[in-house]
Write a protein that holds these residues in place. Structure first.
Motif, PDB file in Angstrom:
ATOM      1  N   LYS A  43      -8.160   3.429  20.032  1.00 35.18           N
ATOM      2  CA  LYS A  43      -7.970   3.586  18.340  1.00 35.18           C
ATOM      3  C   LYS A  43      -7.444   4.834  17.761  1.00 35.18           C
ATOM      4  N   PRO A  44      -7.428   4.903  16.859  1.00 36.03           N
ATOM      5  CA  PRO A  44      -6.414   6.080  15.972  1.00 36.03           C
ATOM      6  C   PRO A  44      -6.792   6.862  16.435  1.00 36.03           C
ATOM      7  N   VAL A 104      -2.761  -1.941  22.149  1.00 37.19           N
ATOM      8  CA  VAL A 104      -3.895  -2.736  20.925  1.00 37.19           C
ATOM      9  C   VAL A 104      -3.940  -1.679  20.530  1.00 37.19           C
ATOM     10  N   THR A 105      -3.797  -0.601  19.495  1.00 42.30           N
ATOM     11  CA  THR A 105      -3.433  -0.073  18.467  1.00 42.30           C
ATOM     12  C   THR A 105      -2.899   0.374  17.305  1.00 42.30           C
ATOM     13  N   ARG A 106      -3.314   0.370  16.546  1.00 39.50           N
ATOM     14  CA  ARG A 106      -2.759   1.111  14.973  1.00 39.50           C
ATOM     15  C   ARG A 106      -2.424   2.672  14.513  1.00 39.50           C
ATOM     16  N   ASP A 107      -2.658   3.058  15.770  1.00 38.44           N
ATOM     17  CA  ASP A 107      -1.852   4.186  15.544  1.00 38.44           C
ATOM     18  C   ASP A 107      -0.311   4.412  16.179  1.00 38.44           C
ATOM     19  N   ALA A 108       0.467   4.308  14.988  1.00 37.34           N
ATOM     20  CA  ALA A 108       2.357   4.176  14.627  1.00 37.34           C
ATOM     21  C   ALA A 108       2.698   5.538  15.871  1.00 37.34           C
ATOM     22  N   ALA A 150       0.529  -4.026  17.053  1.00 36.00           N
ATOM     23  CA  ALA A 150       0.088  -2.665  16.211  1.00 36.00           C
ATOM     24  C   ALA A 150      -1.116  -4.030  14.887  1.00 36.00           C
ATOM     25  N   ASP A 151      -1.110  -5.391  14.661  1.00 33.54           N
ATOM     26  CA  ASP A 151      -1.261  -5.889  14.323  1.00 33.54           C
ATOM     27  C   ASP A 151      -3.445  -6.240  14.433  1.00 33.54           C
ATOM     28  N   GLU A 152      -3.575  -5.226  14.799  1.00 36.20           N
ATOM     29  CA  GLU A 152      -5.258  -5.016  15.224  1.00 36.20           C
ATOM     30  C   GLU A 152      -5.826  -5.630  14.553  1.00 36.20           C
ATOM     31  N   GLY A 199      -9.681  -6.817  12.160  1.00 38.12           N
ATOM     32  CA  GLY A 199     -11.024  -5.537  12.063  1.00 38.12           C
ATOM     33  C   GLY A 199     -11.744  -6.630  13.256  1.00 38.12           C
ATOM     34  N   ALA A 259     -10.700  -6.640  18.835  1.00 38.56           N
ATOM     35  CA  ALA A 259      -9.328  -6.143  19.202  1.00 38.56           C
ATOM     36  C   ALA A 259      -8.578  -6.567  20.320  1.00 38.56           C
TER      37      ALA A 259
END
Length: 227
Positions: free
Chosen positions: A28-29, A72-76, A91-93, A95, A101
């Motif tokens: 997760k972020p 798999v994450t949206r946290d850069a 990165a392209d998780e 919704g 995910a």
């Protein structure tokens, strides 16, 4: 990744070759991760969540037979730290929550290595030992799906499948029962506690510390623990 009624496990079939595994880990972020650790960690909660992931990925990459680890994450920022270790960051998780995910990460892994066995692994295993993870992967049946329950016996820390089989992740509260009901073989192995001990609370972290924390988590744990 967090019994209802859990059916007895079937005899373990011949194991898949421990080679060329793709592992997919969700993260997760960090500002949202590990909310149940807030009473214990306070402002260090996000840093702990990152340290868990760093130690899990480090151990996973050192595991015999593991060829690639995808996160798999949206946290850069977290993704950059994990990529520096050698993980492939997806990165392209999409919704839709954790299981979508994971399905997306699994699809990416299969595109990279269609003939490789595949496993989803929790990213909060700070005591993970490569030898124990290799033993779990080596116990996956040669034709099908299998999972490893977490330490409390309610959730799942690893779900694996062989090439050509659907992963069908059903993580979340009570996932042990769902994965068993969905036809996955429950792996009942002794001496793999580092693969089962995920961390959601301060008590969980204390149990992981007894097993032996990885270097990233150990350094932060030492600062948070009473002298």
């Amino acid at each position: 990744m967090t019994q209802d009624t859990v059916r007895p496990s079937r005899p373990v079939a011949p194991a898949a070759p421990v080679a060329d595994w793709s592992l997919v880990l969700p993260l997760k972020p960090l500002e949202l991760a590990k909310s149940r650790l807030a009473p214990y960690a306070g402002p260090h909660r996000a840093a702990l969540a990152l340290s868990f992931a760093l130690d899990t990925v480090t151990a996973a990459l050192a595991t015999p037979g593991v060829a690639r680890v995808l996160v798999v994450t949206r946290d850069a920022a977290a993704g950059a730290r994990l990529a520096a270790l050698g993980a492939l960051v997806v990165a392209d998780e999409p919704g839709g929550g954790l299981n979508r995910a994971l399905a997306h990460g699994a699809s990416t892994a299969r595109a990279l290595a269609p003939a490789a066995p595949l496993a989803v692994l929790s990213a909060d295993l700070p005591a993970l030992r490569p030898a124990e993870l290799a033993r779990v992967l080596g116990s996956v049946p040669s034709d099908g799906r299998a999972f490893l329950p977490d330490s409390p016996g309610l959730g799942t820390t690893l779900l694996a499948c062989t090439p050509g089989r659907p992963l069908s992740p059903a993580f979340g509260d009570g996932s042990r029962a769902r994965h068993a009901a969905g036809g996955a073989l429950e792996l009942r192995l002794a001496d793999v506690e580092s693969v089962r001990r995920d961390v959601d609370t301060g008590a969980d972290l204390g149990e992981a510390a007894v097993l032996g924390l990885g270097p990233h988590t150990s350094a932060l744990f030492a600062r948070l623990s009473p002298s």
